[in-house]
Enzyme design. Sequence first.
Site, PDB file in Angstrom:
ATOM      1  N   GLY A  81       0.826  -1.196   0.000  1.00  0.00           N
ATOM      2  CA  GLY A  81       0.000   0.000   0.000  1.00  0.00           C
ATOM      3  C   GLY A  81       0.857   1.241   0.000  1.00  0.00           C
ATOM      4  N   ASP A 116     -10.574  10.594  12.733  1.00  0.00           N
ATOM      5  CA  ASP A 116     -10.573  10.167  11.336  1.00  0.00           C
ATOM      6  C   ASP A 116     -11.171   8.768  11.203  1.00  0.00           C
ATOM      7  OD1 ASP A 116     -10.218  10.468   8.631  1.00  0.00           O
ATOM      8  OD2 ASP A 116      -8.104   9.931   8.623  1.00  0.00           O
TER       9      ASP A 116
END
Length: 1010
Positions: free
Chosen positions: A722, A848
């Site tokens: 990633g 978040d």
Amino acid sequence: MLSTAAIHKHAAKLLLLLVVAFVLPQVNNATTAATTAAASEPQILLSFKASISDPLGHLGDWQLPQNGSSSFEHCSWSGVSCDSISRSVTGLDLQSRNLSGALDSTVCNLPGLASLSLSDNNFTQLFPVGLYSCKNLVFLDLSYNNFFGPLPDNISSLRSLEYLDLECNAFTGPMPDDIGNLSQLQYFNVWECLLTTISPALGKLSRLTNLTLSYNPFTTPLPPELRHLKSLQSLKCGGCQLTGSIPDWLGELKNLDFLELTWNSLSGIIPSSIMHLPKLTSLELYSNKLTGPIPSEVEFLVSLTDLDLNSNFLNGSIPDTLAKIPNLGLLHLWNNSLTGEIPQGLASLSKLYDLSLFGNQLTGIIPAELGLHTSLEIFDVSTNLLTGAVPSGLCTGGRLQKLIFFNNSLSGGIPSAYEDCESLVRVRMYHNKLSGALPSGMWGLPRMTILEIYDNSFQGSVPPQLGHATNLQTLRIHNNKLTGTVPTDIDKLQVLDEFTAYGNKLSGTIPDNLCKCSSMSKLLLGSNQLEGEIPSNIGDLSSLAILDLSNNHLSGSIPPSIVKMVSLNSLDLSRNNFSGDIPPVLTRMRLKDFLLFNVSYNDFSGVLPQALDVPMFNSSFIGNPKLCVGAPWSLRRSMNCQADSSRLRKQPGMMAWIAGSVLASAAAASALCSYYLYKRCHQPSKTRDGCKEEPWTMTPFQKLTFTMDDVMRSLDEENVIGSGGAGKVYKATLKSNNEYSHLAIKKLWSCDKAEIRNDYGFNTEVNILGRIRHFNIVRLLCCCSNGETNLLVYEYVPNGSLGDVLHHPSTKISGVLDWPARYRIALGAAQGLSYLHHDCAPAILHRDIKSNNILLSDEYDALLADFGIAKLVGSNSSTEFSMSVLAGSHGYIAPEYAHRMKVNEKSDVYSFGVVLLELVTGKKPVGSPEFGDNGVDIVTWACNSIQSKQGVDAVIDPRLSPASCRQRDLLLVLKIALRCTNALASSRPSMRDVVQMLLDAHPGSNPPKM
């Protein structure tokens, strides 16, 4: 001259004549007037109908007769009530008919109208002052609409009003003082509006018997004027955001029957004065910030039936005096900080049916006589520090539905008395020290939906009686010492969704009948002693998403029917004795979309199908020395190719030379890389940008089984899994004692002059994740730094993020995430976030929360991740922060955060509510085609869709098939999501309460009311 008697007689006649001449005409006129008024009422009703919108035709029978029938036929129209004698309209009950439009005074032309209910419609306007013309109105219900704006100052124009219900609207501003002039008012409900103050004039309403002020942003204490309501019988103020302490003067309301001050910010101790209300039957103070002990004077609440003090900060012990309240039936003290033992006297309460004490720090034993003198229905003492044995009498009354005591240190066996407790629905006793054999009859209780006994030391076998538990949906018995075989009668469990039995000593073969449990989505039988072959009909488990048979003694080949498992996304057959070829049929299963595929450490042979001979399956086939793979990358992985591969046979000399060259080059590259890493790790240097590179340092937060060199060797571009705005993520595979472990290494971007002060959340993640531990929060193992580059080393989470699984275009959602899997993820994420908000000192705001920051473990447990912008809430500071920069992710940011740059724990709750909507709808927070091009987000879309003709069905993910989605349970979660995303922050629940609501929404709960 007339005598006196004659005069009296004549006068009597004259009076009779006067009656005939004057009174009877008046009666006739009144009758005629009533008849005329009643005759005109159909026209009034039709005029009212014409002024509003009825898109679904619920008022379709409001029509004038065409055949000359009785003019009073309107009394049979839907929702219309008439007086039985005058046939005049007295009431309109038009609730839940999807009506909208603008209300005016038309309806008030009905002279006898006393009751008007417009609840649960779509009226959107200011308070309808036109109703002030309804002078005879006694009952008015406008609840569950979209009325907005202030309550009018002259509301007392409705002078006859006795019942006023305004629940769930958007009325704003202060409560008008004129409310105190509704002298006849007995019932007043403003639950979940947006009112900001409580009027002291309420104290003038001497007839009031029911006052509900719940879920408003009131920010002031209860006004002392309420003490004058001596006849007040019911006081509700839940979610009003009342501040300060509970006033002592509430003890003056001696007629009070019901007292609710829930979901507020009340602090301080519970005053002893309210413990002297002789008529009080229900005391609800839950979800506040109350501290101190429960007053021992509670014994003086002699009429009390319900005591709910959950979700506060109460400490001390549970008072023994509770045992002196003869009618006490419900006792909720969960989610506090109570210590000490469970009072023995509670066992003497003959009316006690619900005892919920979970989430405290209670010690000692569970009273042995508990349940012997009552008919308990709910018993939940989970997550405490209890020891000793499980009492035998909890089901004496034969009504026990929930037997829950997980996360304690209880020991010994389970009493045989529970074999006959056929009322049990949930049995949850995991994470204890229990041993012995579970009573055989308990396995087959007919109403049981959940049986969780995992992480204990239970012995014995799974008996055939299991087949009698035909309602069983969740069977978790893993990590025990169970022996014997998987019973063949398991095929009778047709609604079984999850069966986890790994980590036991089960033997024998996997019965063919197991494959008849067609509703099952998870089957975990790894780490046992199973043998034989995989049943040939394994493909019949078409709903199965996760199959783990690893670490057994299974043999034979992979059956071709496995291709029929269209929902499968995780398959682990590693560490068995499987042999033969890797069947080409596997290539038809879209393995590239799998979250886990592992057939390593078996005895497979032959040539690997070309479609599987790709780098993404590097680790899936290791440990199979007879398996021949032909691609060069495989040779670089040092896999032994002994089979007869045509490509290798054509040019053996050339292939040998190539293989030798590849291996030699790999060895040289490895030596150079090792030397380079050694130099970087042990010698300071300077980069080309002039940033001084210091020696590497490692700071561990857990016991580590790897070294700094292991970490550095894994920073290979081939291991990148990633990449984002902060850096890259690498997957590291380490071997120790023939066991493989995996790490995720986040390498934050190196030093850059333009961003020299940006650590990309490194310090925040270290400060937070380095000191907290929770099952639903990703584990930070260590951090590494050299002054230029920072590394964060986590435990590897194999199934990626919820966002990837839920929204990836190639994901087959009906198989990957059915509703039970989504529910499990929702509950796990909620528990992790609740831990941050309520159990950490200081509390932690994540800031978040989104589906991409919820990772999924190998068993689909949710793990909160990415704490780069998290915020610590200091114990001496405000819980609300003013932020100079908006942080978070589009679609998840709470309104108050976006508009006022204010953030608190309710901002996290909003973001979590968006995640719940994602799980229910399958939609992304923004940008889905259904939302249109007007910037609509998932919250607005969901609310609008629910109010449309399609209703709730319009928002439920159509990819959730009826077989895997229990719609009643899903609707409960949808309601929780809508509460979490309330535009008013103060009306959102806390995460502690969200967890409890989700627990109550576990598959199998009662249907919600939408």
